[in-house]
Scaffold this motif. Structure first.
Motif, PDB file in Angstrom:
ATOM      1  N   ARG A   6     -31.438-117.632 -61.013  1.00  0.00           N
ATOM      2  CA  ARG A   6     -32.882-117.599 -61.243  1.00  0.00           C
ATOM      3  C   ARG A   6     -33.522-118.976 -61.094  1.00  0.00           C
ATOM      4  O   ARG A   6     -34.578-119.125 -60.480  1.00  0.00           O
ATOM      5  N   LYS A   7     -32.897-120.005 -61.679  1.00  0.00           N
ATOM      6  CA  LYS A   7     -33.512-121.342 -61.618  1.00  0.00           C
ATOM      7  C   LYS A   7     -33.586-121.849 -60.180  1.00  0.00           C
ATOM      8  O   LYS A   7     -34.563-122.500 -59.804  1.00  0.00           O
ATOM      9  N   VAL A  61     -31.137-112.368 -56.724  1.00  0.00           N
ATOM     10  CA  VAL A  61     -31.287-113.319 -57.821  1.00  0.00           C
ATOM     11  C   VAL A  61     -30.473-112.839 -59.019  1.00  0.00           C
ATOM     12  O   VAL A  61     -30.616-111.698 -59.449  1.00  0.00           O
ATOM     13  N   ILE A  62     -29.630-113.741 -59.538  1.00  0.00           N
ATOM     14  CA  ILE A  62     -28.812-113.436 -60.708  1.00  0.00           C
ATOM     15  C   ILE A  62     -29.489-114.028 -61.943  1.00  0.00           C
ATOM     16  O   ILE A  62     -29.823-115.210 -61.964  1.00  0.00           O
ATOM     17  N   ILE A 115     -33.989-108.666 -54.941  1.00  0.00           N
ATOM     18  CA  ILE A 115     -33.046-107.803 -55.643  1.00  0.00           C
ATOM     19  C   ILE A 115     -32.579-108.613 -56.844  1.00  0.00           C
ATOM     20  O   ILE A 115     -32.117-109.748 -56.680  1.00  0.00           O
ATOM     21  N   VAL A 116     -32.701-108.062 -58.046  1.00  0.00           N
ATOM     22  CA  VAL A 116     -32.320-108.788 -59.256  1.00  0.00           C
ATOM     23  C   VAL A 116     -31.095-108.098 -59.857  1.00  0.00           C
ATOM     24  O   VAL A 116     -31.072-106.876 -60.023  1.00  0.00           O
ATOM     25  N   VAL A 117     -30.074-108.907 -60.169  1.00  0.00           N
ATOM     26  CA  VAL A 117     -28.827-108.410 -60.755  1.00  0.00           C
ATOM     27  C   VAL A 117     -28.446-109.307 -61.925  1.00  0.00           C
ATOM     28  O   VAL A 117     -29.028-110.378 -62.115  1.00  0.00           O
ATOM     29  N   GLU A 130     -20.705-110.507 -59.552  1.00  0.00           N
ATOM     30  CA  GLU A 130     -20.046-109.306 -59.022  1.00  0.00           C
ATOM     31  C   GLU A 130     -21.084-108.295 -58.534  1.00  0.00           C
ATOM     32  O   GLU A 130     -20.941-107.721 -57.442  1.00  0.00           O
ATOM     33  N   ASN A 131     -22.130-108.066 -59.328  1.00  0.00           N
ATOM     34  CA  ASN A 131     -23.186-107.136 -58.917  1.00  0.00           C
ATOM     35  C   ASN A 131     -23.982-107.668 -57.729  1.00  0.00           C
ATOM     36  O   ASN A 131     -24.434-106.893 -56.893  1.00  0.00           O
TER      37      ASN A 131
END
Length: 160
Positions: free
Chosen positions: A44-45, A61-62, A74-76, A80-81
């Motif tokens: 995210r940062k 984006v994790i 796409i946000v996870v 792994e995701n």
């Protein structure tokens, strides 16, 4: 293929206060050439350090923030995701930051490094490249010039 891409100082520095600590226009051009048209995985940062999403790339984006949902991304919640939502038959790039590089290393097939020749004060670092796991496949030196305050070397590492 999962490819990690980063500009890294000799002391493994990546950046400070969520910003790069050098300006290398040719490295930006190379990053764009390599990643355009592909999925890019980031924390995210790192995503928030961009003025806007990078054109012609799919942003994954994790984050641990459950309500986070920037437009067009796409946000996870895990590396792994992130890998699961990416195509299996195309290059996928992990672009940072430090924590995501550390988490993604075990899934990575190739590392594209721009080694910036200098030591920098930083708060984010790239993980150590273990030469018992990685082999340096190519290395191209670039001398500093009027547009580049530091010499740098493009390095490609392949998993042994």
């Amino acid at each position: 293929m999962i490819i990690m891409i980063a500009a890294v100082a000799e002391n493994n520095a990546l950046g400070k206060d969520n910003e790069l600590v050098w300006h290398l226009p040719n490295d930006f051009k190379r990053f764009k050439e390599l990643t355009t048209g592909h999925y890019i995985i980031m924390g995210r940062k790192t995503f928030e350090s961009f003025p806007k999403p990078l054109p012609n790339r799919t942003h994954v984006v994790i984050t641990r923030q459950k309500e986070y949902s920037p437009d067009g991304c796409i946000v996870v919640n895990s590396i792994e995701n992130a890998i699961k939502v990416c195509p299996k038959d195309a290059p996928v790039f992990i672009i940072g930051g430090g924590e995501i590089y550390q988490q993604g290393l075990e899934y990575t097939d190739k590392i594209e490094i721009t080694k910036v020749h200098g030591h920098f004060d930083a708060d984010t670092f790239f993980p150590e490249i273990d030469l018992s796991v990685w082999e340096l496949a190519t290395s191209t030196f670039n001398e500093k010039d009027e547009k580049h305050l530091f010499s740098f070397t493009y390095q490609t590492y392949l998993r042994k």
